[in-house]
Every structure is written in structure tokens, then in C-alpha cells.
Design an enzyme around this catalytic site. Sequence first.
Site, PDB file in Angstrom:
ATOM      1  N   GLU A  29       2.253  -7.602   6.181  1.00 61.48           N
ATOM      2  CA  GLU A  29       3.176  -7.507   7.070  1.00 61.48           C
ATOM      3  C   GLU A  29       4.078  -6.187   6.650  1.00 61.48           C
ATOM      4  OE1 GLU A  29       5.828 -10.619   5.621  1.00 61.48           O
ATOM      5  OE2 GLU A  29       7.387  -9.860   4.365  1.00 61.48           O
ATOM      6  N   ASN A  80       8.028   1.268  10.665  1.00 65.39           N
ATOM      7  CA  ASN A  80       7.486   2.262   9.528  1.00 65.39           C
ATOM      8  C   ASN A  80       5.434   2.588  10.542  1.00 65.39           C
ATOM      9  OD1 ASN A  80       5.106   2.792   7.918  1.00 65.39           O
ATOM     10  ND2 ASN A  80       5.256   1.015   6.493  1.00 65.39           N
ATOM     11  N   ILE A  82       1.273  -1.286  -0.072  1.00 70.55           N
ATOM     12  CA  ILE A  82       0.084  -0.258  -0.107  1.00 70.55           C
ATOM     13  C   ILE A  82       0.569   1.432  -0.654  1.00 70.55           C
ATOM     14  CG2 ILE A  82      -0.364   0.417   2.144  1.00 70.55           C
ATOM     15  CD1 ILE A  82      -2.837   1.179   1.869  1.00 70.55           C
ATOM     16  N   ALA A  83       0.592   2.491  -1.005  1.00 73.52           N
ATOM     17  CA  ALA A  83       1.883   3.488  -0.588  1.00 73.52           C
ATOM     18  C   ALA A  83       0.514   4.468  -1.345  1.00 73.52           C
ATOM     19  CB  ALA A  83       2.274   2.817  -2.157  1.00 73.52           C
ATOM     20  N   ILE A  84       0.927   5.521  -0.453  1.00 74.06           N
ATOM     21  CA  ILE A  84       0.780   6.852  -0.814  1.00 74.06           C
ATOM     22  C   ILE A  84       1.396   7.446  -1.154  1.00 74.06           C
ATOM     23  CG2 ILE A  84      -1.223   8.872   0.479  1.00 74.06           C
ATOM     24  CD1 ILE A  84      -2.902   6.079  -0.333  1.00 74.06           C
ATOM     25  N   TYR A 135      -2.582   0.867  10.465  1.00 77.42           N
ATOM     26  CA  TYR A 135      -3.407  -0.754  10.797  1.00 77.42           C
ATOM     27  C   TYR A 135      -4.448  -1.059  12.045  1.00 77.42           C
ATOM     28  CZ  TYR A 135      -0.285  -1.056   6.949  1.00 77.42           C
ATOM     29  OH  TYR A 135       0.592  -0.695   5.638  1.00 77.42           O
TER      30      TYR A 135
END
Length: 146
Positions: free
Chosen positions: A103, A108, A69-71, A114
Site C-alpha cells: 500500500e 507518492n 521500501i526506502a531509498i 510500482y
Amino acid sequence: MSIISQIEACDFERLYEIEQQAHLVPWSFGTLKNNQGERYLNLKLIENNQIIGFAICQTVLDEATLFNIAILPTYQGCGFGKLLLGKLIFQLKEKGVQTLWLEVRESNSARFLYEKIGFNEVDIRKNYYPKPSGGRENAVVMACYL
């Protein structure tokens, strides 16, 4: 207005740009393109007519794994990751998925997102991720029961 929809072949150049900016050790272009297909639920997030984020998720039977997942960094911390994950979880539930796994690097800050969404720490993989400066970092394995 935010729009979340399926990733298309024409999106990969932009997704790769986001990947390079958003991750400490980014995926290669090939890895990004290879994580596609009928077992995947891959979504992009569009804001102001521009892709600003994406999620790569593989489904197998009643389980799914969030691989990436990347923003875009300029949009991080504004709720877009939560929005994208919420839509992903909604669509996974519609497909009958009962558990979503992921994971994440121990360092992070997305771990806190999460946890807020309902993920629980399940395991630690010691020295799993390489650090750009050398050495290794632990991975935290998390699960969300849908």
C-alpha cells in the site's frame, strides 16, 4: 557497483537514518527493528560501500507484503528502487510466493514505479495515512502477481 544482501543487526542505525530522510511520516526505530524474523525477506542496497536503501517484506504462505521500501533521497530517481524491487521479486519467486502486496500514499510518486514493474491498483483505503500538516490521505492498495 550495487550490492543487494540481507539486512543484518548492525545495519539498523543506518536504515533508521535512511528511513527518516526518505519518508513523509517515517517509522520509529522500534518499528523498523520489530519487522524482522523468519517470515521476513529484508534486503539492503549498497552503493559505493554505503547502504543507500532497504526493503522490508513479510511472507506468509504464497503471499508477501512489502511493508517498507526506502531509498536515500539523493539516490532517488536513478533506478535504485527498481533494482531493489527486482531483486526482492526474484527472491520471492524462488520462495514460491505468487502475489506481492503493498500500500502506498496516493501522493507518492513511487506508485508509477510500482505500475511499471507490474503492480495493479486493487483498492483505495480512504483517509488511511496521516499527513504531517494535519488531515488524512488515501492509501492505494496494489498487487503484483508473480
